[in-house]
Design an enzyme around this catalytic site. Structure first.
Site, short mmCIF file in Angstrom:
data_model
loop_
_atom_site.label_atom_id
_atom_site.label_comp_id
_atom_site.label_asym_id
_atom_site.label_seq_id
_atom_site.Cartn_x
_atom_site.Cartn_y
_atom_site.Cartn_z
CB SER A 144 -0.93 -0.01 1.21
OG SER A 144 -1.35 -1.32 1.45
NE ARG A 159 4.40 9.97 -2.75
CZ ARG A 159 3.77 10.00 -3.90
NH1 ARG A 159 4.47 10.02 -5.03
NH2 ARG A 159 2.46 10.00 -3.97
CG ASP A 197 -4.45 -0.65 0.96
OD1 ASP A 197 -4.48 0.06 -0.06
OD2 ASP A 197 -4.13 -0.21 2.08
MG MG Z 1 -4.73 -2.21 5.44
#
Ligand code: MG
Ligand code: ADP
Length: 498
Positions: A144, A159, A197
């Protein structure tokens, strides 16, 4: 000014008005559009290479590993092919040292180690069989953080965000780094998909809904961080794309909306936001995330309360002893950055009793102070401010979701299909709009959905009638389960082509 007046005055700085919602949404849609054309805007609109939702008929076993901002989760999923599945989970809090490890090798070794442990515990027999047949289990890597994808199973880290800073991983393919670490454990596991996610949550929800009722086109996360994915027409994506399936004419795009409006053209900005940004790992970046997600809301509250405490006229926590030996060791949480968790805001929002007993108790425990120094006015002031921070976050979250729904063309449905009353008893009976969400903040903050709905209803292209057509489902643990589903579909697609 009394404490309560001061608290009300600070709370008013966090008001995100209906006009602000509309203005922000216009800018949001502008940035979404810009991101489809160029690779370097703030909302970077990353192509996911996933071009269709799950059908619910997929069958097989797969794995996922989910590196969140707080937790590391491993799961295995057995899809039964009839919208049902069996999942096994393991979860551990990411050790703080790992987020700032000297090398990426340390992080990926830890992840592979967790996968190894999980397989030894839950799938020892299957491991043996796979080794004998020289087959591999597909694994979806829920990552994520902004990683630029050129295929479904590769992604270059642009990044780090949230609490991570491991410089040698930036500009590297995180799937390859994970595969190398997995191979060191000699596991029959192949990373077949890199998934963020939000897309995981969406895929999980679409698998569990019968295809005839699946109208899910948006997935969103409100956990440690925040992000969203939506289905976009391929013809609108004018920046370069790697090899992809164009049979559906659409592709899910990961907005990376945590960095919406980093220049603060339209976002609310208080002196407290400025302070939180300054002590964060990435000042000037992820400015939307810093107003919305779980990592920052607790800290915003702490910063505001510190300022109130420093004002002798306000009289917050009068007579308090921060280093009361009876309250345990270590530095006072009140003065320690990041020591107040966003769950305290949920506690504040949930407590509507006259004397705020639950919040009062939570404050004493969180701040490790004596109950004698927490007055009724103190607790009321904390609630006023916490509620204002939480409400602003949820309205901003609603603004983001509304914007991707509009950009994805989901709000242009024929309103005439609605009953005359405008009340939809069962949203799946009409051409509804469906979104999947996951993350502790949206799941556990009381009123998060209600505040998001308020924001949807004041946006011109949605309005109250449109708001009622939007169905939101919490895809609990969906970010991992969905990644396992995507990994399995990716493996099936590759085998189908070969
Ligand atoms: Mg999560
Ligand atoms: P991850 O981001 O690792 O996937 P979660 O979705 O569980 O994990 O989100 C963790 C974040 O949610 C943390 O920032 C934490 O402060 C916040 N959080 C945890 N519990 C609550 C709660 N009850 N209410 C609001 N926020 C919460």
């Amino acid at each position: 000014m009394s404490l309560s007046q001061k608290a009300e005055s600070i709370a008013s700085e966090f008001v995100f008005s209906d006009d602000d919602v509309r203005k922000c949404s216009k800018q949001f849609i502008f940035e979404l559009d810009k991101g489809l054309k160029s690779v370097v805007p703030t909302v970077c609109q990353i192509p996911t290479y996933v071009t269709k939702v799950a059908r619910g008929t997929e069958k097989g076993v797969s794995l996922a590993v989910d590196l969140g901002g707080t937790n590391l989760r491993v799961c295995s999923v057995e899809l039964n092919g009839d919208t049902t599945l069996t999942a096994k989970h393991a979860k551990k809090v990411i050790p703080p040292g790992i987020m700032t490890a000297a090398t990426g090798a340390e992080l990926f070794h830890l992840i592979a180690h967790e996968i190894d442990q999980f397989l030894q515990l839950h799938h020892r027999d299957a491991l043996e069989k796979l080794r004998q047949s020289k087959d591999v289990l597909p694994l979806g890597f829920t990552f994520s953080y902004p990683a630029y994808q050129t295929s479904i199973n590769s992604g270059i880290l642009l990044r780090w965000t949230k609490g991570f800073v491991i410089p040698d991983v930036v500009n590297k393919d995180v799937c390859q780094l994970l595969q190398v670490a997995i191979d060191e454990f000699n596991l029959p596991v192949e990373v077949t998909a890199l998934v963020n996610d939000a897309l995981g949550a969406l895929m999980f929800r679409t698998y569990t809904l019968p295809l005839s009722q699946t109208r899910t086109s948006v997935g969103a996360i409100f956990g440690t961080g925040t992000n969203g994915v939506y289905l976009e027409k391929l013809s609108n994506i004018t920046k370069s794309l790697g090899n992809h399936d164009d049979s559906t004419g659409e592709m899910f795009i990961s907005c990376e909306w945590g960095s919406f409006d980093n220049g603060l053209l339209v976002q609310p900005n208080t002196t407290y936001d400025v302070k939180v940004d300054q002590i964060s790992m990435n000042p000037g970046n992820q400015m939307f995330e810093k107003r919305v997600s779980g990592m920052f809301q607790g800290e915003l509250l702490r910063v505001v309360l510190n300022e109130l405490y420093a004002d002798p006229d306000a009289g917050l926590f009068r007579g308090v002893q921060w280093n009361d030996p009876a309250q345990g060791e270590g530095p006072a949480p009140f003065f320690t950055p990041w020591a107040i968790d966003t769950s305290l805001l949920s506690m504040a929002a949930a407590d509507n009793a006259q004397e705020l007993p639950a919040l009062s108790k939570a404050l004493v425990e969180t701040l490790r102070i004596s109950a004698d120094h927490v007055s009724a006015d103190d607790v009321r002031a904390v609630k006023t401010i916490a509620d204002a921070i939480g409400k602003r976050a949820a309205r901003l979250a609603g603004m983001a979701i509304a914007s991707v729904l509009i950009k994805g063309g989901r709000m242009t449905v024929d309103r005439n299909l609605l009953p005359v009353t405008g009340i939809v008893e069962n949203p799946s009976d009409v051409e509804g709009v469906d979104i999947a969400v996951d993350g502790s903040v949206v799941e556990l903050y009381p009123g998060f959905e209600r505040y998001m709905r308020e924001a949807w209803s004041v946006i011109d292209d949605i309005g109250p009638a449109g708001e009622r057509m939007i169905k939101m489902g919490i895809a609990k643990d969906g970010s991992s389960i969905g990644a396992a589903i995507i990994a399995l579909i990716a493996q099936m697609d590759v085998r189908h082509i070969q």
